[in-house]
Write an enzyme that holds these catalytic residues in place. Structure first.
Site, PDB file in Angstrom:
ATOM      1  N   ASP A   8       2.839  17.275 -23.812  1.00  0.00           N
ATOM      2  CA  ASP A   8       3.904  16.364 -24.243  1.00  0.00           C
ATOM      3  C   ASP A   8       3.574  14.915 -23.877  1.00  0.00           C
ATOM      4  O   ASP A   8       3.880  14.439 -22.786  1.00  0.00           O
ATOM      5  CB  ASP A   8       5.213  16.827 -23.568  1.00  0.00           C
ATOM      6  CG  ASP A   8       6.428  16.038 -23.998  1.00  0.00           C
ATOM      7  OD1 ASP A   8       6.261  15.003 -24.671  1.00  0.00           O
ATOM      8  OD2 ASP A   8       7.542  16.454 -23.653  1.00  0.00           O
ATOM      9  N   ARG A  62       9.053  20.167 -28.237  1.00  0.00           N
ATOM     10  CA  ARG A  62       9.366  20.174 -26.799  1.00  0.00           C
ATOM     11  C   ARG A  62       9.791  21.570 -26.377  1.00  0.00           C
ATOM     12  O   ARG A  62      10.939  21.807 -26.005  1.00  0.00           O
ATOM     13  CB  ARG A  62      10.384  19.100 -26.519  1.00  0.00           C
ATOM     14  CG  ARG A  62       9.638  17.776 -26.524  1.00  0.00           C
ATOM     15  CD  ARG A  62      10.455  16.604 -26.413  1.00  0.00           C
ATOM     16  NE  ARG A  62       9.725  15.602 -25.644  1.00  0.00           N
ATOM     17  CZ  ARG A  62      10.201  14.419 -25.357  1.00  0.00           C
ATOM     18  NH1 ARG A  62      11.400  14.087 -25.734  1.00  0.00           N
ATOM     19  NH2 ARG A  62       9.489  13.569 -24.677  1.00  0.00           N
TER      20      ARG A  62
HETATM   21  P1  NAD Z   1      14.134   9.311 -26.336  1.00  0.00           P
HETATM   22  O1  NAD Z   1      12.952   8.518 -25.855  1.00  0.00           O
HETATM   23  O2  NAD Z   1      14.152   9.815 -27.731  1.00  0.00           O
HETATM   24  O3  NAD Z   1      15.465   8.449 -26.103  1.00  0.00           O
HETATM   25  C1  NAD Z   1      15.767   7.895 -24.837  1.00  0.00           C
HETATM   26  C2  NAD Z   1      17.210   8.134 -24.519  1.00  0.00           C
HETATM   27  O4  NAD Z   1      18.016   7.223 -25.283  1.00  0.00           O
HETATM   28  C3  NAD Z   1      17.732   9.529 -24.839  1.00  0.00           C
HETATM   29  O5  NAD Z   1      18.232  10.112 -23.660  1.00  0.00           O
HETATM   30  C4  NAD Z   1      18.825   9.264 -25.868  1.00  0.00           C
HETATM   31  O6  NAD Z   1      19.898  10.185 -25.745  1.00  0.00           O
HETATM   32  C5  NAD Z   1      19.245   7.865 -25.515  1.00  0.00           C
HETATM   33  N1  NAD Z   1      20.042   7.154 -26.534  1.00  0.00           N
HETATM   34  C6  NAD Z   1      19.905   7.165 -27.879  1.00  0.00           C
HETATM   35  N2  NAD Z   1      20.866   6.401 -28.450  1.00  0.00           N
HETATM   36  C7  NAD Z   1      21.604   5.866 -27.450  1.00  0.00           C
HETATM   37  C8  NAD Z   1      22.725   4.995 -27.404  1.00  0.00           C
HETATM   38  N3  NAD Z   1      23.270   4.516 -28.510  1.00  0.00           N
HETATM   39  N4  NAD Z   1      23.224   4.677 -26.187  1.00  0.00           N
HETATM   40  C9  NAD Z   1      22.682   5.166 -25.052  1.00  0.00           C
HETATM   41  N5  NAD Z   1      21.624   6.002 -25.031  1.00  0.00           N
HETATM   42  C10 NAD Z   1      21.081   6.346 -26.219  1.00  0.00           C
HETATM   43  O7  NAD Z   1      14.396  10.534 -25.332  1.00  0.00           O
HETATM   44  P2  NAD Z   1      13.326  11.390 -24.547  1.00  0.00           P
HETATM   45  O8  NAD Z   1      13.029  10.763 -23.262  1.00  0.00           O
HETATM   46  O9  NAD Z   1      12.201  11.683 -25.466  1.00  0.00           O
HETATM   47  O10 NAD Z   1      14.152  12.709 -24.266  1.00  0.00           O
HETATM   48  C11 NAD Z   1      14.878  13.345 -25.330  1.00  0.00           C
HETATM   49  C12 NAD Z   1      15.241  14.764 -25.004  1.00  0.00           C
HETATM   50  O11 NAD Z   1      14.109  15.582 -24.871  1.00  0.00           O
HETATM   51  C13 NAD Z   1      16.009  14.945 -23.715  1.00  0.00           C
HETATM   52  O12 NAD Z   1      16.967  15.943 -23.948  1.00  0.00           O
HETATM   53  C14 NAD Z   1      14.988  15.429 -22.753  1.00  0.00           C
HETATM   54  O13 NAD Z   1      15.554  16.139 -21.676  1.00  0.00           O
HETATM   55  C15 NAD Z   1      14.231  16.328 -23.674  1.00  0.00           C
HETATM   56  N6  NAD Z   1      12.896  16.632 -23.179  1.00  0.00           N
HETATM   57  C16 NAD Z   1      12.498  17.938 -23.217  1.00  0.00           C
HETATM   58  C17 NAD Z   1      11.224  18.258 -22.779  1.00  0.00           C
HETATM   59  C18 NAD Z   1      10.759  19.668 -22.820  1.00  0.00           C
HETATM   60  O14 NAD Z   1      11.533  20.555 -22.809  1.00  0.00           O
HETATM   61  N7  NAD Z   1       9.480  19.863 -22.906  1.00  0.00           N
HETATM   62  C19 NAD Z   1      10.383  17.269 -22.321  1.00  0.00           C
HETATM   63  C20 NAD Z   1      10.827  15.961 -22.306  1.00  0.00           C
HETATM   64  C21 NAD Z   1      12.086  15.653 -22.766  1.00  0.00           C
END
Ligand code: NAD
Length: 377
Positions: A128, A120
């Site tokens: 992505d 990411r």
């Molecule tokens: P994910 O699908 O892995 O997880 C979904 C969410 O569940 C996450 O926010 C996680 O913190 C949360 N979670 C995990 N355990 C939990 C618990 N016990 N209770 C409550 N919530 C819980 O997450 P995602 O959507 O893939 O995003 C993950 C990270 O990647 C974020 O920081 C997002 O901003 C980042 N991201 C970056 C880019 C980029 O820079 N290209 C793109 C997309 C996402």
């Protein structure tokens, strides 16, 4: 260079890995494209649309002579019969805990890439697939919740009386959770949300929702350098569960999206919490394919307990097959473009490229990704 797009073999997969727009793009970079007849139908794309964009349509044998195979889901070894050794195969590979399937993939001779392992980083944002698909799932899960819920979302002040707004609680505020918050707000619900990553508090509030979490020292450190959630201590989980239990009892709709990469989904909604909800309430478990965030959810089912529905729809992004295919196909094209030498218009995969290292699972008949090397007995 020949790009092949076979039909998905899983009948529950309506998405397709290419669209007519992307056919034009591949042709524009010097490739020829072969699509299996009917591959796009469930995503609303006819063979004639692909043909009009310049693709060849073949009823079978599309892998013959292919240099690159584009798929949505990981192919079984049978799906790769006739593959040219070393041909690239790109898909959402779901590699965790799938040792035998990865060995079979390696055995097919494919150089296989798992699109969901794309780092990411800024350069790879356009590739992505986790984000493109999770964003759509986060939207669709709210629409599905509204369909399951027997009441209205917005507050309505009518001559016959006032209807209160639905209370929606989003658990897990990654890409899907943020879109779910925005969508539920647009429908007029009162939205609260929780996550273990402290950075999400501001994001939740900026979307006009209220953040609910135990904000102790552990919470302040709960994000990995990659921006993912860490598994929390048992003590934190217990404190958070008490807070969440009291909150859930007052909610109409709970939408769970919590994931930890490479681990089973954390169990956040217990049977007891479900029992505390009033009849007519709905729990939507977006994590059901990874074991589920709710103890009572079942993959692919709508379970009803004392009038509370627990919905475990699979492949929620696929419920918007046309949009999901369009974004996924763009993600794939952006990556394939980096694997092509612009001058010779042929494939040139640099094994030291950061994106290749992060996503390449198999090469030359072996699993090569450090996270998935076969365990030595
Ligand atoms: P994910 O699908 O892995 O997880 C979904 C969410 O569940 C996450 O926010 C996680 O913190 C949360 N979670 C995990 N355990 C939990 C618990 N016990 N209770 C409550 N919530 C819980 O997450 P995602 O959507 O893939 O995003 C993950 C990270 O990647 C974020 O920081 C997002 O901003 C980042 N991201 C970056 C880019 C980029 O820079 N290209 C793109 C997309 C996402």
């Amino acid at each position: 260079m020949r790009i092949a797009v076979p039909s998905e073999t899983d009948p529950a997969e309506p998405r397709v890995a290419i669209t007519p727009d992307m056919v034009r793009k591949y042709i524009g970079i010097g490739a020829e494209v072969v699509v299996q007849s009917g591959a796009g139908l469930k995503a609303g794309i006819r063979d004639a649309d692909f043909e009009a964009a310049g693709a060849k349509i073949a009823p079978s044998g599309v892998l013959e002579g292919a240099d690159v195979v584009l798929r949505v889901r990981r192919p079984a070894a049978d799906d790769l019969t006739g593959l040219k050794p070393g041909a690239l195969v790109l898909a959402i590979m779901d590699p965790y805990g799938q040792e035998a399937a990865l060995q079979a993939l390696a055995g097919s001779g494919a150089t296989a890439f798992a699109m969901e392992l794309m780092p990411r980083i800024t350069r790879a944002q356009v590739m992505d697939v986790l984000s493109s698909q999770a964003n759509l799932a986060g939207y669709r899960v709210v629409i599905d919740a509204a369909e399951q819920y027997g009441r209205a979302f917005p507050m309505m002040m009518t001559a016959a009386g006032t209807v209160p707004a639905a209370r929606v609680f989003i658990m897990g505020v990654g890409v899907a959770g943020l879109q779910a918050i925005a969508t539920a707000r647009r429908l007029g619900a009162i939205v609260t949300a929780t996550d273990v990553r402290p950075a999400t508090k501001e994001q939740v509030e900026s979307l006009g929702a209220k953040f609910i979490a135990v904000e102790d020292e552990e919470f302040k450190q709960a994000e990995t350098s990659g921006g993912y959630a860490k598994e929390m201590s048992d003590a934190y989980k217990a404190k958070q569960a008490t807070l969440v239990a009291a909150h859930i009892a007052k909610q109409d709709i709970v939408i769970t999206t919590a994931l930890i990469p490479g681990r089973p989904a954390p169990k956040l909604v217990t049977a007891e919490m479900v029992h505390s909800m009033r009849p007519g309430s709905v729990v939507m478990d977006l994590a059901v394919e990874r074991g589920g965030n709710c103890e009572l959810s079942r993959p692919g089912e709508v379970v009803e307990i004392e009038g509370v529905k627990i919905v475990g729809y699979l492949n929620v992004a696929g419920r918007l097959a046309a949009t999901a295919s369009s974004l996924y196909a763009r993600n794939l094209f952006a990556f394939v473009e980096t694997l092509i030498d612009k001058d010779t218009k042929s494939l040139r995969v640099d094994p030291n490229d950061e994106l290749v290292r992060a996503t390449c699972l198999t090469r030359d008949g072996a699993v090569i990704h450090p996270n998935f090397l076969p365990k030595v007995a």
